[in-house]
Design a protein around this motif. Structure first.
Motif, PDB file in Angstrom:
ATOM      1  N   ALA A  40      44.470  41.236  40.039  1.00  0.00           N
ATOM      2  CA  ALA A  40      45.616  41.385  40.874  1.00  0.00           C
ATOM      3  C   ALA A  40      46.694  40.477  40.712  1.00  0.00           C
ATOM      4  O   ALA A  40      47.916  40.912  40.436  1.00  0.00           O
ATOM      5  N   VAL A  41      46.411  39.206  40.881  1.00  0.00           N
ATOM      6  CA  VAL A  41      47.382  37.964  40.399  1.00  0.00           C
ATOM      7  C   VAL A  41      47.975  38.274  38.891  1.00  0.00           C
ATOM      8  O   VAL A  41      49.033  38.125  38.953  1.00  0.00           O
ATOM      9  N   GLY A  42      47.117  38.630  37.972  1.00  0.00           N
ATOM     10  CA  GLY A  42      47.658  38.434  36.687  1.00  0.00           C
ATOM     11  C   GLY A  42      48.464  39.866  36.442  1.00  0.00           C
ATOM     12  O   GLY A  42      49.369  39.594  35.755  1.00  0.00           O
ATOM     13  N   LYS A  43      48.091  41.107  37.033  1.00  0.00           N
ATOM     14  CA  LYS A  43      49.046  42.194  36.912  1.00  0.00           C
ATOM     15  C   LYS A  43      50.280  41.761  37.457  1.00  0.00           C
ATOM     16  O   LYS A  43      51.539  41.978  37.064  1.00  0.00           O
ATOM     17  N   ASN A  44      50.444  41.059  38.829  1.00  0.00           N
ATOM     18  CA  ASN A  44      51.911  40.487  39.371  1.00  0.00           C
ATOM     19  C   ASN A  44      52.642  39.693  38.351  1.00  0.00           C
ATOM     20  O   ASN A  44      53.713  39.946  38.268  1.00  0.00           O
ATOM     21  N   ALA A  45      51.905  38.808  37.497  1.00  0.00           N
ATOM     22  CA  ALA A  45      52.386  38.061  36.707  1.00  0.00           C
ATOM     23  C   ALA A  45      52.791  38.805  35.298  1.00  0.00           C
ATOM     24  O   ALA A  45      53.334  37.991  34.404  1.00  0.00           O
ATOM     25  N   GLY A  46      52.478  40.029  35.153  1.00  0.00           N
ATOM     26  CA  GLY A  46      52.826  40.879  33.947  1.00  0.00           C
ATOM     27  C   GLY A  46      51.474  40.737  32.784  1.00  0.00           C
ATOM     28  O   GLY A  46      51.901  41.154  31.739  1.00  0.00           O
ATOM     29  N   TYR A  47      50.606  40.356  33.278  1.00  0.00           N
ATOM     30  CA  TYR A  47      49.240  40.181  32.280  1.00  0.00           C
ATOM     31  C   TYR A  47      48.462  41.512  32.184  1.00  0.00           C
ATOM     32  O   TYR A  47      48.256  41.822  33.455  1.00  0.00           O
TER      33      TYR A  47
END
Length: 420
Positions: A40-47
């Motif tokens: 979830a955190v990675g998706k928010n960062a564009g990964y």
């Protein structure tokens, strides 16, 4: 109570409870909450999920690499009087503080989250060097399969309880608050149930403390390595262990990300992980009983063969039902393979040098935990298919099984060449 009694001694029970203690970290941080949270955190960062899988794999690899290079000297130091308990306490405390520290990282700081995880994982991994070595202090060779298997079995059960608490209460909180609660719960569980280990388990086998322990420990390591031919069974077993335990550890650390990548929703994934823990509890103990009846080596070979089948089956996973089958298969053998490996090795090593040899045992285990996640992460990133990444682990299980099957013949060859 005599150690040949059918009942567990106070020291054996206290030793087993440490597996119960740190298993909350294993399931909440390593397997379930943190990797899912990272997606979830990675998706928010564009990964992408594949990129986050790779970053998680690399963080696991780097933290275990740091422990691996320190493991021999830490193990050699722990053989001196009083050092095993002291080092165990230092690294256990580091792991507990790091786990609690995960709750303090803001929910938009993926790299900070990975950094704090690495601190916790270093504490967890290094403490296990001394915990594993303590098995030679708390029990006898005859009871080692049983005690080691009970450790892993009750460890899985001990992981279930804090996970159930987290699972039941997370619905009453926001997603972020639920995740933070999980980290704090894992740290608190680890701390409370380590107390019996601190109070009751003492170092029974040790070397006299020299004037310069670090220098002497280094000299002992050099001497052991230079005379490794004196321990051919240990050397060949460690090589086999390096490969097959790599696959076991990689499946453990990548399970959640694998599930997410094949479309398993979070609730189902958490339920599956809980089921694996419940299945692993009786099967770990069953492995210990089977080892008594059919020989530790034979049962361990059977467990590795199960993992070969798991890696093959992973190539075809496409939905939740198939993922359930995979998870159940993992649950039947994960704890048993780990427990019997520890017991098998514990019988081979000289007791007053147990920590030194368990340092080598852990360096092989930790270096294997570098190769597997890197292989998994690289295949996932290059192909975009986690099924291929999981299937690639058959290479590791195949190599480990092949060497272990050939071990008696390899040992005989080495012994035949030794001068008498």
């Amino acid at each position: 109570m005599a150690k040949n009694s059918t009942k567990l001694t106070k020291q054996e029970k206290s030793w087993i409870l440490y597996d119960w203690a740190n298993s909350g970290y294993g399931i909440i941080v390593v397997t379930a909450v943190l990797p899912i949270w990272l997606v979830a955190v990675g998706k928010n960062a564009g990964y992408s999920t594949a990129d986050t899988t790779a970053f998680w794999s690399y963080a696991n690899s780097l933290s275990t690499f740091l422990v691996a290079i320190a493991a021999p000297i830490l193990g050699a130091l722990a053989d001196y009087a009083g050092f095993k308990q002291r080092l165990f306490t230092i690294f256990t405390t580091l792991g507990i503080v790091g786990t609690a520290g995960l709750a303090l990282v803001p929910n938009n700081k993926m790299w900070w989250l990975l950094f704090v995880f690495m601190i916790a994982n270093i504490g967890y991994s290094a403490a296990n060097i001394f915990y594993d070595a303590f098995i030679t202090d708390v029990t006898t060779d005859e009871r080692m399969d049983r005690v080691s298997s009970n450790g892993y079995g009750f460890g899985y059960l001990g992981g279930v309880i804090p996970f159930l608490i987290f699972y039941a209460l997370r619905g009453f909180m926001s997603t972020t608050a639920g995740v933070m609660f999980g980290f704090v719960l894992a740290a608190a569980w680890w701390l409370v149930w380590t107390v019996p280990m601190w109070r009751n388990v003492k170092q029974a086998n040790y070397l006299p403390l020299p004037a310069h322990p670090i220098q002497e420990a280094g000299s002992r390591i050099v001497k052991t390595v230079s005379h490794i031919a004196q321990y051919p069974e240990i050397a060949w077993f460690l090589l086999a262990y390096f490969f097959y335990i790599d696959g076991v550890n990689t499946i453990f650390t990548e399970a959640s990300l694998f599930g997410k990548a094949v479309g398993i929703d979070t609730t189902t994934l958490l339920t599956v992980l809980l089921a694996v823990q419940l299945i692993a509890f009786p099967f770990s103990i069953l492995y210990g009983r089977l080892a008594k009846k059919f020989n530790t080596r034979n049962v361990l070979i059977g467990g590795i063969i199960v993992y070969v089948g798991i890696a093959l089956y992973a190539l075809f996973i496409e939905n939740a039902a198939e993922f359930w089958v995979l998870a159940i298969l993992v649950g039947t053998s994960q704890g048993g393979v780990q427990a019997l490996s520890r017991a098998y090795f514990g019988r081979l090593v000289p007791k007053d040098h147990a920590s030194e040899f368990f340092g080598f045992y852990n360096i092989f285990g930790k270096f294997s935990a570098i190769l597997g996640p890197v292989l998994f992460g690289a295949v996932a990133q290059l192909t975009g298919r986690v099924q291929l990444a999981a299937g690639s682990l058959i290479i590791l299980f195949g190599l480990g099984l092949g060497i272990f099957l050939a071990l008696p013949r390899l040992v005989s060859k080495v012994q035949a060449k030794q001068p008498y």
